[in-house]
Design an enzyme around this catalytic site. Structure first.
Site: not given
Ligand SMILES: NC(=O)c1ccc[n+]([C@@H]2O[C@H](COP(=O)([O-])OP(=O)(O)OC[C@H]3O[C@@H](n4cnc5c(N)ncnc54)[C@H](O)[C@@H]3O)[C@@H](O)[C@H]2O)c1
Length: 267
Positions: A142, A155
């Site tokens: 991130s 985080y």
């Molecule tokens: N959305 C943002 O703005 C953003 C920004 C920077 C980084 N990220 C990173 O991108 C990645 C995806 O994020 P997103 O925004 O699509 O989130 P999201 O919540 O839409 O998707 C995350 C998925 O991970 C699954 N998950 C959570 N815990 C789990 C576990 N123990 N085992 C298996 N699956 C599990 C959840 O059920 C969910 O479907 C993450 O690592 C997040 O930190 C997101």
């Protein structure tokens, strides 16, 4: 690594970026093993990818459960024959509170999913990728993994751990068939706040942020393009690219800048 006809495992495949990655990979002709802890979200991903059903399998796995992760390797190999790529995407954010107010249970949950989950997946699947002529691991960090965001300090620490782990892995694999890419998304329009069980305090929304959150499908295109081009690192979105530049130019100024931007979240 070109993804066509390759089998790629995607964790967090029920969520915003993960689901978009699954669809993007399938569109490019890959076979995909979609992993998530949430059966409902995983089923929705399967439904959205119905026209590629013969190249997609879904696997209900909690990536913080090492035995379950290890068992998933055999399950996925049985379904697809082999595994060529792994995208460690599953992750959660922490409650928007200062370190002093963050309880240990929340801290351990974030570390277990964002760092240990990624670690178990990587250590379990790496030997399989090394047994192939070509393999690829993509880890989703991130912009919070290189820039301090108040109210998301743990985080950020978990994502900084992902960053350095991945860069170390890149160096260890440098002269092998396994390529490694680290990804720094900025704000992406997903349900991560709700999925992480976190409330947004202080009236902060994507709309009153300086940057508009990026469409997850655009993020997925950038990520899979980076994978196919064997990139070392990629910043996803104008916010991540700008803050990457600013942080390297002047870390203290960048830390103050983002603290001001995020002030509403900590009121
Ligand atoms: N959305 C943002 O703005 C953003 C920004 C920077 C980084 N990220 C990173 O991108 C990645 C995806 O994020 P997103 O925004 O699509 O989130 P999201 O919540 O839409 O998707 C995350 C998925 O991970 C699954 N998950 C959570 N815990 C789990 C576990 N123990 N085992 C298996 N699956 C599990 C959840 O059920 C969910 O479907 C993450 O690592 C997040 O930190 C997101």
């Amino acid at each position: 690594m070109k993804v066509q006809n390759r089998t790629i495992v995607v964790t967090g495949a029920g969520g915003g970026i993960g689901r978009a990655l699954v669809l993007n990979l399938l569109e490019r002709g890959a076979k995909v093993a979609a992993v998530d802890i949430n059966a409902t979200l995983l089923a929705e991903t399967k439904e959205k990818a119905a026209k590629y059903a013969e190249r997609l399998t879904t696997h209900l796995v909690d990536i913080t459960n090492r035995a379950a992760v290890e068992a998933s390797l055999e399950e996925i190999k049985a379904a697809h024959g082999a595994v060529d790529g792994l995208i460690n995407n599953a992750g959660i954010i922490q409650p928007f509170v200062k370190i002093a107010d963050l309880d240990y249970a929340a801290i351990e949950r974030v570390m277990n999913i964002n760092f240990y989950g990624m670690l178990y997946m990587t250590k379990t699947f790496l030997p399989e990728l090394q047994s192939r002529l070509e393999g690829h691991i993509v880890n989703i960090s991130s912009m919070g993994g290189f820039l301090p965001v108040p109210g998301q300090s743990v985080y950020g620490a978990s994502k900084a751990a992902v960053k350095l782990f991945t860069e170390g892995l890149w160096a260890e694999c440098m002269n092998t068939g396994v390529k490694v890419t680290i990804v720094f998304p900025g704000a992406i329009a997903t349900n991560i706040t709700v999925n992480s069980g976190v409330a947004i305090p202080g009236g902060a929304t994507a709309e009153n942020s300086s940057f508009k959150a990026l469409d997850p499908n655009k993020a997925a295109t950038i990520i899979v393009d980076a994978m196919e081009a064997d990139k070392f690192r990629v910043c996803v979105g104008p916010d991540s690219r700008f803050l990457d530049f600013l942080y390297r130019l002047h870390p203290k100024f960048a830390a103050k800048f983002i603290a001001k931007q995020m002030a509403a979240l900590l009121k």
